[in-house]
Write a protein that holds these residues in place. Structure first.
Motif, PDB file in Angstrom:
ATOM      1  N   ILE A  13      27.711  44.351  42.946  1.00 55.45           N
ATOM      2  CA  ILE A  13      28.654  45.436  42.646  1.00 55.45           C
ATOM      3  C   ILE A  13      29.967  44.903  42.061  1.00 55.45           C
ATOM      4  O   ILE A  13      30.501  45.478  41.104  1.00 55.45           O
ATOM      5  CB  ILE A  13      28.894  46.320  43.884  1.00 55.45           C
ATOM      6  CG1 ILE A  13      27.602  47.072  44.244  1.00 55.45           C
ATOM      7  CG2 ILE A  13      30.021  47.324  43.637  1.00 55.45           C
ATOM      8  CD1 ILE A  13      27.714  47.962  45.474  1.00 55.45           C
ATOM      9  N   PRO A  14      30.522  43.781  42.566  1.00 55.99           N
ATOM     10  CA  PRO A  14      31.742  43.254  41.916  1.00 55.99           C
ATOM     11  C   PRO A  14      31.522  42.887  40.453  1.00 55.99           C
ATOM     12  O   PRO A  14      32.464  42.970  39.647  1.00 55.99           O
ATOM     13  CB  PRO A  14      32.080  42.012  42.751  1.00 55.99           C
ATOM     14  CG  PRO A  14      31.462  42.266  44.078  1.00 55.99           C
ATOM     15  CD  PRO A  14      30.202  43.026  43.788  1.00 55.99           C
ATOM     16  N   GLU A  15      30.324  42.485  40.082  1.00 55.30           N
ATOM     17  CA  GLU A  15      30.035  42.169  38.682  1.00 55.30           C
ATOM     18  C   GLU A  15      30.109  43.423  37.820  1.00 55.30           C
ATOM     19  O   GLU A  15      30.464  43.362  36.641  1.00 55.30           O
ATOM     20  CB  GLU A  15      28.662  41.507  38.566  1.00 55.30           C
ATOM     21  CG  GLU A  15      28.597  40.146  39.242  1.00 55.30           C
ATOM     22  CD  GLU A  15      27.197  39.572  39.300  1.00 55.30           C
ATOM     23  OE1 GLU A  15      26.522  39.518  38.251  1.00 55.30           O
ATOM     24  OE2 GLU A  15      26.763  39.175  40.403  1.00 55.30           O
ATOM     25  N   ILE A  16      29.755  44.571  38.398  1.00 55.29           N
ATOM     26  CA  ILE A  16      29.864  45.835  37.670  1.00 55.29           C
ATOM     27  C   ILE A  16      31.326  46.248  37.542  1.00 55.29           C
ATOM     28  O   ILE A  16      31.787  46.634  36.466  1.00 55.29           O
ATOM     29  CB  ILE A  16      29.065  46.941  38.385  1.00 55.29           C
ATOM     30  CG1 ILE A  16      27.576  46.594  38.420  1.00 55.29           C
ATOM     31  CG2 ILE A  16      29.276  48.294  37.690  1.00 55.29           C
ATOM     32  CD1 ILE A  16      26.736  47.566  39.237  1.00 55.29           C
ATOM     33  N   ALA A  24      30.087  50.119  29.046  1.00 55.70           N
ATOM     34  CA  ALA A  24      29.433  50.298  27.747  1.00 55.70           C
ATOM     35  C   ALA A  24      29.325  48.989  26.979  1.00 55.70           C
ATOM     36  O   ALA A  24      28.382  48.789  26.203  1.00 55.70           O
ATOM     37  CB  ALA A  24      30.185  51.334  26.920  1.00 55.70           C
ATOM     38  N   THR A  25      30.263  48.080  27.200  1.00 55.10           N
ATOM     39  CA  THR A  25      30.244  46.809  26.463  1.00 55.10           C
ATOM     40  C   THR A  25      29.417  45.737  27.156  1.00 55.10           C
ATOM     41  O   THR A  25      28.993  44.775  26.509  1.00 55.10           O
ATOM     42  CB  THR A  25      31.680  46.265  26.276  1.00 55.10           C
ATOM     43  OG1 THR A  25      32.236  45.934  27.556  1.00 55.10           O
ATOM     44  CG2 THR A  25      32.562  47.294  25.589  1.00 55.10           C
ATOM     45  N   ARG A  26      29.151  45.889  28.464  1.00 53.52           N
ATOM     46  CA  ARG A  26      28.524  44.791  29.221  1.00 53.52           C
ATOM     47  C   ARG A  26      27.140  45.092  29.784  1.00 53.52           C
ATOM     48  O   ARG A  26      26.444  44.167  30.206  1.00 53.52           O
ATOM     49  CB  ARG A  26      29.449  44.370  30.379  1.00 53.52           C
ATOM     50  CG  ARG A  26      30.773  43.808  29.934  1.00 53.52           C
ATOM     51  CD  ARG A  26      31.546  43.189  31.097  1.00 53.52           C
ATOM     52  NE  ARG A  26      31.975  44.172  32.087  1.00 53.52           N
ATOM     53  CZ  ARG A  26      31.626  44.142  33.364  1.00 53.52           C
ATOM     54  NH1 ARG A  26      30.841  43.186  33.824  1.00 53.52           N
ATOM     55  NH2 ARG A  26      32.069  45.058  34.198  1.00 53.52           N
ATOM     56  N   PHE A  27      26.722  46.361  29.813  1.00 56.88           N
ATOM     57  CA  PHE A  27      25.476  46.715  30.484  1.00 56.88           C
ATOM     58  C   PHE A  27      24.622  47.633  29.605  1.00 56.88           C
ATOM     59  O   PHE A  27      24.401  48.799  29.927  1.00 56.88           O
ATOM     60  CB  PHE A  27      25.763  47.372  31.837  1.00 56.88           C
ATOM     61  CG  PHE A  27      26.436  46.460  32.822  1.00 56.88           C
ATOM     62  CD1 PHE A  27      25.692  45.665  33.675  1.00 56.88           C
ATOM     63  CD2 PHE A  27      27.813  46.379  32.880  1.00 56.88           C
ATOM     64  CE1 PHE A  27      26.311  44.809  34.578  1.00 56.88           C
ATOM     65  CE2 PHE A  27      28.450  45.532  33.775  1.00 56.88           C
ATOM     66  CZ  PHE A  27      27.695  44.738  34.624  1.00 56.88           C
ATOM     67  N   SER A  28      24.129  47.087  28.521  1.00 58.41           N
ATOM     68  CA  SER A  28      23.328  47.843  27.556  1.00 58.41           C
ATOM     69  C   SER A  28      21.842  47.712  27.866  1.00 58.41           C
ATOM     70  O   SER A  28      21.336  46.609  28.111  1.00 58.41           O
ATOM     71  CB  SER A  28      23.613  47.319  26.142  1.00 58.41           C
ATOM     72  OG  SER A  28      22.557  47.618  25.268  1.00 58.41           O
TER      73      SER A  28
END
Length: 391
Positions: A322-325, A368-372
Motif C-alpha cells: 500500500i505505501p508503494e501505491i 495514472a503514471t505508475r500503474f498502467s
C-alpha cells in the motif's frame, strides 16, 4: 468451444511468436482473480493463446459470469475442478489434474497465482510426462508470505515455498514489499525475478460520485479477519458510541461475515453499519463518501488502486505494498489493528472534505503514471521471454 489440439512447438516460439500461456489459481475471487482476468484478456489481445485452470467450488455466480465472458478470449480453454483451501491429500490429485490439463494444452508458460495455484502449477510443470517443460512462473499475491515463520502454519507453508523455489523459473512479485518478504521468509530466489505492479485500465479513472444517501465510509473486500473489518467497527464506535454517529457500508462476503455482524450488534452499530453482500467495486464505491482499507496484511491491493483511480478519499493501513501505491502520501497511512489511529484518520476526512478531495485528485494523477494495465501486461510478457532466454 472445441478443444485445441496440442501444437508442436520449440524454444523459437519463446523468442517472438505467439505463446501458449496457462494461468492456474485456486479461488476465483478478489484481486487475484481480477489480475488473472486482466492478464488473460491482455495476452489474448496481443495474439497469445491463453488457458485458465481454477477451483470449481468457489466464486459463485459472479465467477461463473466472469468465466463465461473469458471463454471468448481463452483459446486453450477453461478448466475447473475442486481445489481445497487448506493443505491435504486432495492437493496431490489436484496437482495431477493440473498436470493432465497442461499435457493436453502444452503451454510455453505455466503461471501459478497465489499459494495453491503456485503449488499446483510448479509441481505440474516439473512433472509433465509428455512434451517439453514450460516456464514455471509464480506470483504469490501475498499468500504464504502473510504468515509468520514462527507459527505452525507459517512453518509448513514457508517450508513448502523453499521446496518449490528450486522448481520455479520465474518469480513475478506484484510489489517490492512482496519481493522483500519472500527473501526474508523464504530466501533469495535462484531464478529470474521481476517486480511488476498491478495496473488499472483508463476507464477506471472515471470519477465516482457518492450516491444519494451514501454512508460516510465504505469497506469493499473479503470478509475475513485479515482484512481488518473488526478494527473498522471498533473505530466507528470510538468516533461515537451507540446508534448515532458516522455510518458505514461493509461490502463483500467471506468466512468471518457472521463474526463481524455479531460484533456490530454488540457495539450497538446495527443502524450505522449495513452489510449488502458482494457488489462490483465501482458500484460499491458509490455507497460511501470515503473508502476504508483497514487490512492487517496485503500484497498490492487492487481495491486501493481502483478507489484511487476513481478519485475517492481513502483511509488505509500501512501494510504490504500500500505505501508503494500512496507514494508521497504514504505518511497518511495508519498502523494495522490500531482502532484509535484509524478513527482519527476517518475523523479527519469528515472534518476536512476539501483537503481529502484534493489528496484524492493528486493520488489519481500519480496512479495514472505508475500503474498502467498495458504496462503490467507488457512487462509480464517481457519477463516470460527473458526467462525463456535464461533457460
Amino acid at each position: 468451444m472445441p478443444a485445441i489440439a496440442p501444437a508442436p512447438h520449440n524454444r523459437d516460439q519463446m523468442t517472438g511468436g505467439p505463446l501458449r500461456i496457462v494461468h492456474c489459481l485456486r479461488a476465483p475471487v478478489g484481486g487475484l482473480f481480477r489480475h488473472v482476468c486482466d492478464l488473460a484478456r491482455a495476452q489474448a489481445g496481443r495474439g497469445h493463446l491463453v488457458g485458465i485452470i481454477a477451483d470449481a467450488t468457489t466464486g459463485g455466480s459472479r465467477a461463473e459470469q466472469r468465466f463465461a465472458e473469458l471463454r471468448a478470449v481463452c483459446e486453450l480453454g477453461i478448466e475447473r475442478f475442486a481445489m481445497s483451501r487448506l493443505p491435504g491429500p486432495g492437493d496431490l490429485s489436484a496437482a495431477a489434474r493440473v498436470r493432465t490439463v497442461a499435457e493436453r494444452w502444452q503451454p510455453d508458460v505455466l503461471h501459478g497465482h497465489g499459494a495453491k495455484g503456485g503449488v499446483y502449477a510448479r509441481i505440474a510443470g516439473t512433472r509433465l510426462r509428455r512434451g517439453r517443460k514450460p516456464v514455471r512462473a509464480y506470483t504469490p499475491h501475498g499468500g504464504s508470505l502473510h504468515y509468520s515463520p514462527s507459527s505452525p502454519a507459517g512453518f509448513l507453508y514457508l517450508r513448502a515455498e523453499r521446496f518449490l523455489s528450486a522448481r520455479t523459473d520465474l518469480f513475478l512479485f506484484e510489489s517490492e514489499f512482496g519481493r522483500q518478504a519472500f527473501e526474508a521468509k523464504v530466501g533469495r530466489p535462484d531464478a529470474v525475478v521481476r517486480v511488476v505492479h498491478n495496473g488499472v485500465a483508463p476507464a477506471e479513472f472515471e470519477p465516482i460520485s457518492p450516491a444519494p444517501g451514501a454512508a460516510d465510509f465504505v469497506f469493499v473486500g473479503e470478509l475475513r479477519t485479515l482484512k481488518g473489518v473488526d478494527t473498522l467497527l471498533e473505530a466507528l464506535n470510538l468516533m461515537e458510541a451507540g446508534e448515532h454517529g458516522p455510518t458505514a457500508v461493509v461490502v463483500g462476503a467471506g468466512p468471518d461475515e457472521e463474526l463481524f455482524r455479531d460484533r456490530a450488534r454488540n457495539l450497538g452499530l446495527e443502524r450505522r453499519v449495513t452489510f449488502p453482500g458482494q457488489l462490483p467495486a465501482r458500484q460499491a464505491f458509490a455507497l460511501g463518501r470515503c473508502i476504508v482499507v483497514p487490512s492487517r496484511a496485503e500484497s498490492l491491493p487492487y481495491i486501493v488502486l481502483e478507489a484511487a483511480a476513481a478519485r475517492l478519499p481513502i483511509v488505509a493501513t500501512n501494510v504490504g505494498g500500500i505505501p508503494e501505491i500512496f507514494g508521497a502520501q504514504s505518511e497518511r497511512l495508519v498502523p494495522p489493528g490500531d482502532a484509535p489511529a484509524l478513527a482519527a484518520a476517518m475523523r479527519r476526512i469528515l472534518c476536512d472534505g476539501d483537503a481529502a478531495s484534493a489528496e484524492a485528485s493528486d493520488l489519481a494523477a500519480d496512479i495514472a503514471t505508475r500503474f498502467s494495465l498495458d504496462s503490467m501486461a507488457e512487462r509480464i510478457l517481457d519477463a516470460y521471454f527473458a526467462c525463456a532466454g535464461a533457460n
